[in-house]
Motif scaffolding. Sequence first.
Motif, PDB file in Angstrom:
ATOM      1  N   TYR A  18       0.826  -1.201   0.000  1.00  0.00           N
ATOM      2  CA  TYR A  18       0.000   0.000   0.000  1.00  0.00           C
ATOM      3  C   TYR A  18       0.864   1.256   0.000  1.00  0.00           C
ATOM      4  CZ  TYR A  18      -3.501  -3.300   1.625  1.00  0.00           C
ATOM      5  OH  TYR A  18      -4.347  -4.376   1.729  1.00  0.00           O
ATOM      6  N   TYR A  19       0.340   2.320  -0.578  1.00  0.00           N
ATOM      7  CA  TYR A  19       0.946   3.654  -0.474  1.00  0.00           C
ATOM      8  C   TYR A  19      -0.043   4.570   0.242  1.00  0.00           C
ATOM      9  CZ  TYR A  19       4.636   2.542  -3.838  1.00  0.00           C
ATOM     10  OH  TYR A  19       5.722   1.994  -4.472  1.00  0.00           O
ATOM     11  N   ASP A  20       0.488   5.453   1.093  1.00  0.00           N
ATOM     12  CA  ASP A  20      -0.342   6.472   1.730  1.00  0.00           C
ATOM     13  C   ASP A  20      -0.813   7.471   0.683  1.00  0.00           C
ATOM     14  OD1 ASP A  20      -0.123   5.616   4.407  1.00  0.00           O
ATOM     15  OD2 ASP A  20       1.833   6.585   4.598  1.00  0.00           O
ATOM     16  N   VAL A  21      -2.044   7.945   0.860  1.00  0.00           N
ATOM     17  CA  VAL A  21      -2.618   8.957  -0.029  1.00  0.00           C
ATOM     18  C   VAL A  21      -3.237  10.050   0.833  1.00  0.00           C
ATOM     19  CG1 VAL A  21      -4.252   9.419  -1.890  1.00  0.00           C
ATOM     20  CG2 VAL A  21      -3.220   7.163  -1.700  1.00  0.00           C
ATOM     21  N   ALA A  33      -5.430  14.686  -4.927  1.00  0.00           N
ATOM     22  CA  ALA A  33      -4.963  13.438  -4.320  1.00  0.00           C
ATOM     23  C   ALA A  33      -3.448  13.387  -4.459  1.00  0.00           C
ATOM     24  CB  ALA A  33      -5.608  12.235  -5.012  1.00  0.00           C
ATOM     25  N   ARG A  34      -2.770  13.242  -3.331  1.00  0.00           N
ATOM     26  CA  ARG A  34      -1.304  13.287  -3.296  1.00  0.00           C
ATOM     27  C   ARG A  34      -0.763  11.976  -2.741  1.00  0.00           C
ATOM     28  NH1 ARG A  34      -1.227  17.443  -0.218  1.00  0.00           N
ATOM     29  NH2 ARG A  34      -1.104  18.942  -1.893  1.00  0.00           N
ATOM     30  N   VAL A  35       0.230  11.400  -3.442  1.00  0.00           N
ATOM     31  CA  VAL A  35       0.935  10.196  -2.965  1.00  0.00           C
ATOM     32  C   VAL A  35       2.360  10.651  -2.646  1.00  0.00           C
ATOM     33  CG1 VAL A  35       1.651   7.835  -3.507  1.00  0.00           C
ATOM     34  CG2 VAL A  35      -0.496   8.741  -4.457  1.00  0.00           C
ATOM     35  N   PRO A  36       2.614  10.987  -1.373  1.00  0.00           N
ATOM     36  CA  PRO A  36       3.923  11.543  -1.001  1.00  0.00           C
ATOM     37  C   PRO A  36       5.107  10.653  -1.378  1.00  0.00           C
ATOM     38  CG  PRO A  36       2.360  11.827   0.786  1.00  0.00           C
ATOM     39  CD  PRO A  36       1.703  10.933  -0.233  1.00  0.00           C
ATOM     40  N   ALA A  37       4.987   9.349  -1.228  1.00  0.00           N
ATOM     41  CA  ALA A  37       6.116   8.454  -1.517  1.00  0.00           C
ATOM     42  C   ALA A  37       6.549   8.530  -2.975  1.00  0.00           C
ATOM     43  CB  ALA A  37       5.759   7.015  -1.158  1.00  0.00           C
ATOM     44  N   LEU A  38       5.591   8.811  -3.867  1.00  0.00           N
ATOM     45  CA  LEU A  38       5.899   8.890  -5.294  1.00  0.00           C
ATOM     46  C   LEU A  38       6.034  10.331  -5.784  1.00  0.00           C
ATOM     47  CD1 LEU A  38       3.474   6.114  -6.587  1.00  0.00           C
ATOM     48  CD2 LEU A  38       5.853   5.888  -5.841  1.00  0.00           C
ATOM     49  N   LYS A  39       5.824  11.277  -4.869  1.00  0.00           N
ATOM     50  CA  LYS A  39       5.882  12.702  -5.205  1.00  0.00           C
ATOM     51  C   LYS A  39       4.996  13.001  -6.416  1.00  0.00           C
ATOM     52  CE  LYS A  39      10.356  13.199  -3.139  1.00  0.00           C
ATOM     53  NZ  LYS A  39      11.730  12.940  -3.316  1.00  0.00           N
ATOM     54  N   SER A  40       3.761  12.475  -6.367  1.00  0.00           N
ATOM     55  CA  SER A  40       2.838  12.622  -7.482  1.00  0.00           C
ATOM     56  C   SER A  40       1.464  13.030  -6.986  1.00  0.00           C
ATOM     57  CB  SER A  40       2.712  11.305  -8.251  1.00  0.00           C
ATOM     58  OG  SER A  40       3.951  10.970  -8.825  1.00  0.00           O
ATOM     59  N   THR A  41       0.743  13.742  -7.848  1.00  0.00           N
ATOM     60  CA  THR A  41      -0.611  14.177  -7.526  1.00  0.00           C
ATOM     61  C   THR A  41      -1.538  13.933  -8.708  1.00  0.00           C
ATOM     62  OG1 THR A  41      -0.207  16.424  -8.304  1.00  0.00           O
ATOM     63  CG2 THR A  41       0.171  16.014  -5.970  1.00  0.00           C
ATOM     64  N   VAL A  54      -6.371   8.249  -8.394  1.00  0.00           N
ATOM     65  CA  VAL A  54      -5.077   7.995  -7.752  1.00  0.00           C
ATOM     66  C   VAL A  54      -4.666   6.539  -7.952  1.00  0.00           C
ATOM     67  CG1 VAL A  54      -5.722   7.385  -5.362  1.00  0.00           C
ATOM     68  CG2 VAL A  54      -3.665   8.695  -5.774  1.00  0.00           C
ATOM     69  N   ALA A  55      -5.618   5.611  -7.948  1.00  0.00           N
ATOM     70  CA  ALA A  55      -5.285   4.206  -8.201  1.00  0.00           C
ATOM     71  C   ALA A  55      -4.724   4.041  -9.613  1.00  0.00           C
ATOM     72  CB  ALA A  55      -6.519   3.324  -8.004  1.00  0.00           C
ATOM     73  N   ASP A  56      -5.348   4.689 -10.597  1.00  0.00           N
ATOM     74  CA  ASP A  56      -4.846   4.637 -11.976  1.00  0.00           C
ATOM     75  C   ASP A  56      -3.471   5.283 -12.089  1.00  0.00           C
ATOM     76  OD1 ASP A  56      -7.123   3.334 -12.835  1.00  0.00           O
ATOM     77  OD2 ASP A  56      -8.052   5.141 -13.667  1.00  0.00           O
ATOM     78  N   MET A  57      -3.289   6.426 -11.414  1.00  0.00           N
ATOM     79  CA  MET A  57      -2.017   7.141 -11.478  1.00  0.00           C
ATOM     80  C   MET A  57      -0.882   6.280 -10.914  1.00  0.00           C
ATOM     81  SD  MET A  57      -0.645  10.489  -9.440  1.00  0.00           S
ATOM     82  CE  MET A  57      -0.671   9.556  -7.937  1.00  0.00           C
ATOM     83  N   VAL A  58      -1.119   5.678  -9.762  1.00  0.00           N
ATOM     84  CA  VAL A  58      -0.071   4.867  -9.127  1.00  0.00           C
ATOM     85  C   VAL A  58       0.256   3.655  -9.999  1.00  0.00           C
ATOM     86  CG1 VAL A  58       0.462   3.402  -7.133  1.00  0.00           C
ATOM     87  CG2 VAL A  58      -0.525   5.668  -6.795  1.00  0.00           C
TER      88      VAL A  58
END
Length: 91
Positions: A18-21, A33-41, A54-58
Motif C-alpha cells: 500500500y501507499y499512503d494517499v 490526491a497526493r501520494v507523497p512516496a511517489l511525489k505525485s498528484t 489515484v489508483a490509476d495514477m499509481v
Amino acid sequence: MASHKQKTQGLVEVPGGYYDVEFEPLETGGYLARVPALKSTTFGETLENAQAMVADMVEGWLAVAQEDGLPYPHPASFKTVVGLCEREVRL
C-alpha cells in the motif's frame, strides 16, 4: 456559510502493499490526491473520483518505473500498515 471539508488520509493498494494517499478538498471544487512516496498528484471531481484517479495514477507510475528500470519506493506491507494503525490507536 460555506462548509469546510477536512483533508483525509487513505491508502491505495498495489501488488505487494500500500501507499499512503492524502486527499485535499479544493476551494474551487474537487479533490487533490497526493501520494507523497511517489511525489505525485492527481485530481478528481469527487472524493470517489479522486480515489479512482489515484489508483490509476499509481498503477501507471509504477508500470513506467519498472519498464524503464527506475528505482521507486516500495509500498508498505499490510502487516506494516496494520501495525501503524494499531500504534496510532494506542496513543
